[in-house]
Structures are given as structure tokens and as C-alpha cells.
Design an enzyme around this catalytic site. Structure first.
Site, mmCIF file in Angstrom:
data_model
loop_
_atom_site.group_PDB
_atom_site.id
_atom_site.type_symbol
_atom_site.label_atom_id
_atom_site.label_comp_id
_atom_site.label_asym_id
_atom_site.label_seq_id
_atom_site.Cartn_x
_atom_site.Cartn_y
_atom_site.Cartn_z
ATOM 1 N N HIS A 264 -14.305 75.407 12.629
ATOM 2 C CA HIS A 264 -13.431 74.229 12.523
ATOM 3 C C HIS A 264 -11.999 74.616 12.180
ATOM 4 C CE1 HIS A 264 -13.252 74.132 8.048
ATOM 5 N NE2 HIS A 264 -14.510 74.542 8.088
ATOM 6 N N CYS B 183 -18.854 77.621 6.232
ATOM 7 C CA CYS B 183 -18.407 77.428 7.609
ATOM 8 C C CYS B 183 -17.244 78.376 7.922
ATOM 9 C CB CYS B 183 -17.993 75.989 7.847
ATOM 10 S SG CYS B 183 -19.402 74.869 7.998
#
Length: 548
Positions: A432, A451
């Protein structure tokens, strides 16, 4: 044949059983006859069964043997009328080289070597197969299966470091068949290893030569914090000599000065160790140059073991992340077409090692805050400030297990930035964007909750959507400024591999080393080396791999 040689050959040898798995029976190939066989020596099926019983082989290991010899109509594989076949000699050399190169005593069988060496030296003609020759042929086949399981599939269980990329699949019988079928086998082409493995193995052998010369002399930075072009002194001279010893052929050992050539070498070394290429000699570079050769050898052995686990890479496009390098690369077959810096999970929230396929891109995403973060961070902040959620562009969508369910709405301050890339997995890991752009200026970038944050998410989105003409750069920009989520499915899902390598060869052919940010090297060292301690081993001798 001389009786003493027969007696010597008949001595039994114990071998490690092959990995247990379901093996399908292969029918006897009656097209192979004494006229078209490589050798006229035949194995009696009862000899094989006596060997299986005497060695107390498990079902799958026994079936491996039965299938292999059935498929050859019980012709010998390793011994011919004139002694060892060419394939047996190739395997003899291959096995001995592996034991030497990887210091793996579990595949060292002195008794077997002696038997093979005797046959290679003896000028003997075998007119018929007796039990001693049959046992030797069977023993070599068993040893080959054991060799493949260890040398090419790996000795350490990947679960030790929670490695969830499916392991490379090997068919030892097919490998053996291919070796038997080609008398002029080129081992470099035959071995089931990737090019990165071959290149890193060459570096391992090079570091063994360094070790023979003794450990490096420690380099001291002295009173200066750094040295730059134009400086002189003992530190400059020792760094120059170290680079020459490591193989830099562009440097002259007669110059005491920090010249342009040394600055170029320093920049290159800094890149190889994962530092910013300033061209100045500083404490970080000195630390890397002072790492003992023994530790470098062990790091190479550990990463070669990981490379044995890696499955064959799919053709076409794929994405590869190397966590310790803080880098993402997009490949088109063998070429890197896009690279970018990344932020990975901190030590307490390790990014998981696994593979999957990227299927969706989500522009202007919501961030569904994980329950662990809600409990540890959001809920305490809500208790301190009743306007906390609105100040962070968040909203509560419900409750679960006594905790509020919270999500952050699309916007410039959204923790996922303006786009995320999904490859569905049970670890809740994805790529992301991020509003915290300043973190990409750091050399060591382990800051996330697990992440992977991208430094150039727009470039990745444009690249992945180039086959969808409606998604022009302008349309992507518009979607990233939306107040609602916009999902885009990939026409062809892209394989993603999130890996963990602390040593590898880069596209320029240079050896790279990185820090073991999650302690995975240490865990593997405890499995692989006999004298493992914190910081790998202190043993001055080459570490021996533990036997299974």
C-alpha cells in the site's frame, strides 16, 4: 574378480531414508533387453527384496527402489561390465564436491567412497552380477535419492523461520533417469538449482580461499569520523588493501591517498552492504569490512539453503520482495523492469514470508483497523479524547468481541495512502501507499505493523494496469482522489513472492549482504551448525552441518 574385493563390496552401508510420500508403482519396462541396455548386468528382483528387508527400508523408500529398477527392467544403473559407469563417476565427483563445498558430513560415506574408488582403480571385467555388485548398485541408488533430498531440496525445515512459500518440488527418480540417460551429462545444466544459487555458490568457494589466508586484520576508523577523497592515513590504506583482497582489480596498492578510484570502490561497497552510497569511509563501512570471514561463510551457507527451497519462478511477470533489502522488484521473465524502496514490518510485527497472486488494486481505500491496533492504540486514544476518531478521519462501524470496529475513510491522511494492492492471504499482508513518505529516506526501514509500504505506488499501479487501456495515468490519478473505494481486477493475476535473503548476487554480478533484521539467520544457524551461538558461530574452523 578377486575374492577380497567381493568381500569388501558386500559390507552393508546404512543410508538415511527418503522423504515419505505416496509413490505410484511403475511397471517393468520389458523393452529394455540385454541387447539395448547400457549394461548386461541384471539385478535379480529377489536380491532387491533382500536388500530392502536387510536395510529395513520404509514403504516409500522401498517403492522408490522398486519403481526405478522396474522401469529399467532390472538392469544395473551404476555398474557395468568394465566397472563403474560414467554416470557413477559423475555422481561420485558430484557427491564429494558437495561434501567439501558445503561441509555436510551427513552425505559423507567413507565406506561407499572406498568401494567406488577400488572399482575405478581395478582393471576388472564383470561377466555376471553377484550379490555384492547388486548390493553396491542398490546402495548407490539409495544414496542418490538421499543426496537429492538434501543437496537440492534442503536439510532445514522452512517452518523454522515461518517460511510459507511452497517448497520446490523434486522428483528424484526422474532426476536419476535423466542422469542415466545421458552419458555426457553436463552437471551444471542437470542440477535442479537456479542461477542465483550457482552464482552464490561461486562466492562461497571464493570465501573459502579468503579463510585459508587467515582472518581479516581489524580496520580501525581512528580519530576521524569519516574519510573522504583527498585524505591519507592508515585507515585509508587498509581499506584499499581490503578491497584489493576482496577482488577489486581497478585499485592500485601503491597509492596511499584516497583517490577517485577508491571513492568509486567505496560507493560500490556501500551499495553491496545496503548503505547510502556517499563515497566516504565511515563507521558503517568499517563495521562491514571487519565482519569475520567465518561469519560471511555461514551467512552464504544459510542463504544457499533458502535458495534450495525456492520453487521455479513462473514465466512472464512476477513481483519479488526481499524483506532485509527493503526493496520490491517487478520481473518480466529474467529482466527487472521496475524497482522501488519499501517499508516492512518491525521486529515485533514481522512481515510474513509467503507467496500468492496479486488480483486487485483498490484506489482510495478504507483502512479497516486491525483489532490488535484498536485495542493497543485506538481505544486508549478514544478514552482520552472523545473526538479522536473524527480527528483521524475514522468511523466506528460496529463492535466485535467487546472492541469497537473502526475504519479510516479515504483521504490524504489514510494510513494506506491512496492505493493498495491485494493478494488474498490469511496473514492480512498487502502492498500500500503511505502518507509517511519521510520513512523512505531511512536506510533501515522496518517500521510497519506487517504490511509493505511502497515508495512509488503510482508507478506500480500504472505498470500493472498498462494492459487495461481505460486506466490511463490521468484516470488513475482521479481514482486516487476519490472519496469512495474503487476496485480494479487484474486481467491476469501477478505472482507475488515475499522472501527473506541476507546474501545474494545482484544484477551487476556483485555479492550483497544485509542485516538479519528478524533473527531468521540465527534460527537457521542453530539448526545447521554444531557450535551455534548468538551472532552465528565463533568456531574458527568451518562449521559442520548437523546430520538429520
Amino acid at each position: 574378480m578377486k575374492k577380497w574385493l567381493l568381500l569388501f563390496l558386500i559390507v552393508p552401508i546404512a543410508f538415511i531414508a527418503c522423504n515419505r510420500k505416496k509413490i505410484h508403482k511403475v511397471e517393468r519396462d520389458i523393452t529394455i533387453t540385454p541387447k539395448n541396455a547400457v549394461t548386461r548386468l541384471e539385478l535379480d528382483s529377489m536380491q532387491m527384496e533382500r536388500y530392502i528387508s536387510g536395510q529395513q527400508l520404509g514403504d516409500s523408500a522401498a517403492q522408490y527402489l522398486r519403481n526405478f529398477y522396474n522401469s529399467r527392467n532390472f538392469q544395473f544403473a551404476w555398474v557395468g561390465e568394465k566397472g563403474l559407469t560414467e554416470q557413477a563417476r559423475v555422481f561420485y565427483t558430484l557427491n564429494k564436491d558437495y561434501v567439501t563445498d558445503f561441509q555436510d558430513s551427513s552425505l559423507l560415506d567413507s565406506g561407499l567412497y572406498q568401494k567406488m574408488e577400488l572399482l575405478m582403480k581395478q582393471d576388472t571385467i564383470f561377466k555376471k552380477a553377484d550379490s555384492s555388485l547388486a548390493n553396491l548398485d542398490l546402495q548407490l541408488t539409495r544414496h542418490f535419492f538421499n543426496y537429492v533430498a538434501n543437496a537440492y531440496a534442503g536439510k532445514v525445515d522452512p517452518e523454522v523461520i515461518q517460511w510459507h512459500i511452497p517448497r520446490k518440488k523434486l522428483n528424484a527418480t526422474l532426476l536419476l533417469d535423466s542422469l542415466m540417460a545421458n552419458k555426457n551429462t553436463k552437471i551444471d545444466d542437470w542440477e535442479p538449482v537456479n542461477q542465483q544459487y550457482k552464482l552464490l555458490k561461486k562466492e562461497l568457494l571464493r570465501y573459502y580461499t579468503f579463510q585459508k589466508s587467515g582472518e581479516w586484520e581489524k580496520i580501525s576508523l581512528g580519530k576521524q569520523k569519516r574519510y573522504q577523497q583527498g585524505d591519507t592515513g592508515l585507515t585509508v590504506s587498509m581499506v584499499r588493501q581490503r578491497f584489493i583482497a576482496l577482488g577489486d582489480t581497478l585499485l592500485s596498492d601503491t597509492l596511499p591517498e584516497f583517490d577517485l578510484a577508491l571513492k568509486t570502490a567505496v560507493k560500490q561497497a556501500q551499495q553491496q552492504f545496503g548503505y547510502r552510497a556517499t563515497g566516504n569511509i565511515d563507521a558503517s563501512l568499517i563495521k562491514e569490512l571487519n565482519v569475520p570471514v567465518q561469519q560471511r561463510i555461514e551467512k552464504l551457507l544459510i542463504n544457499l539453503e533458502r535458495m534450495r527451497w525456492m520453487p521455479a519462478m513462473p514465466a512472464g511477470r512476477r513481483i519479488l520482495v526481499n524483506i532485509p533489502d527493503y526493496q520490491l522488484h517487478v520481473f518480466e521473465d529474467k529482466e527487472i523492469t521496475l524497482s522501488m524502496g519499501i517499508v516492512v514490518g518491525k521486529a515485533a510485527n514481522k512481515t510474513v514470508i509467503f507467496s500468492n497472486k496479486l488480483r486487485n488494486i483498490v484506489f482510495s481505500p478504507y483502512w479497516n483497523v486491525p483489532a490488535s491496533i484498536v485495542k493497543a492504540e485506538v481505544l486508549p486514544a478514544m478514552k482520552r479524547n472523545r473526538n479522536y476518531l473524527s480527528s483521524k478521519n475514522m468511523e466506528q462501524t460496529g463492535t466485535s468481541n467487546g472492541l469497537p470496529q473502526v475504519r479510516q475513510k479515504p483521504g490524504d491522511n489514510n494510513s494506506l495512502g491512496r492505493v493498495k494492492f491485494l493478494f488474498p492471504n490469511s496473514y492480512d499482508i498487502y502492498f500500500h501507499d503511505t502518507p509517511a513518505k519521510s520513512l523512505f529516506a531511512e536506510e533501515k526501514r522496518a517500521f510497519s505493523h506487517g504490511c509493505i509500504r511502497l515508495s512509488q505506488p503510482v508507478k506500480l499501479a500504472e505498470y500493472l494496469l498498462e494492459d487495461q487501456k481505460q486506466w490511463t495515468p490521468a484516470q488513475i490519478t482521479k481514482a486516487m482522489k476519490s472519496t469512495k473505494e474503487i476496485w480494479v481486477g487484474m486481467k491476469k493475476p501477478v505472482p507475488v513472492f515475499i522472501t527473506y535473503f541476507t546474501a545474494w548476487i545482484d544484477r551487476h554480478g556483485r555479492l550483497n549482504f544485509r542485516d538479519d533484521i528478524y533473527g531468521h539467520d540465527q534460527k537457521m544457524a542453530e539448526q545447521m551448525f554444531l557450535s551455534s551461538v548468538k551472532g552465528l558461530t565463533k568456531a574458527p574452523a568451518i562449521a559442520q552441518l548437523k546430520s538429520k
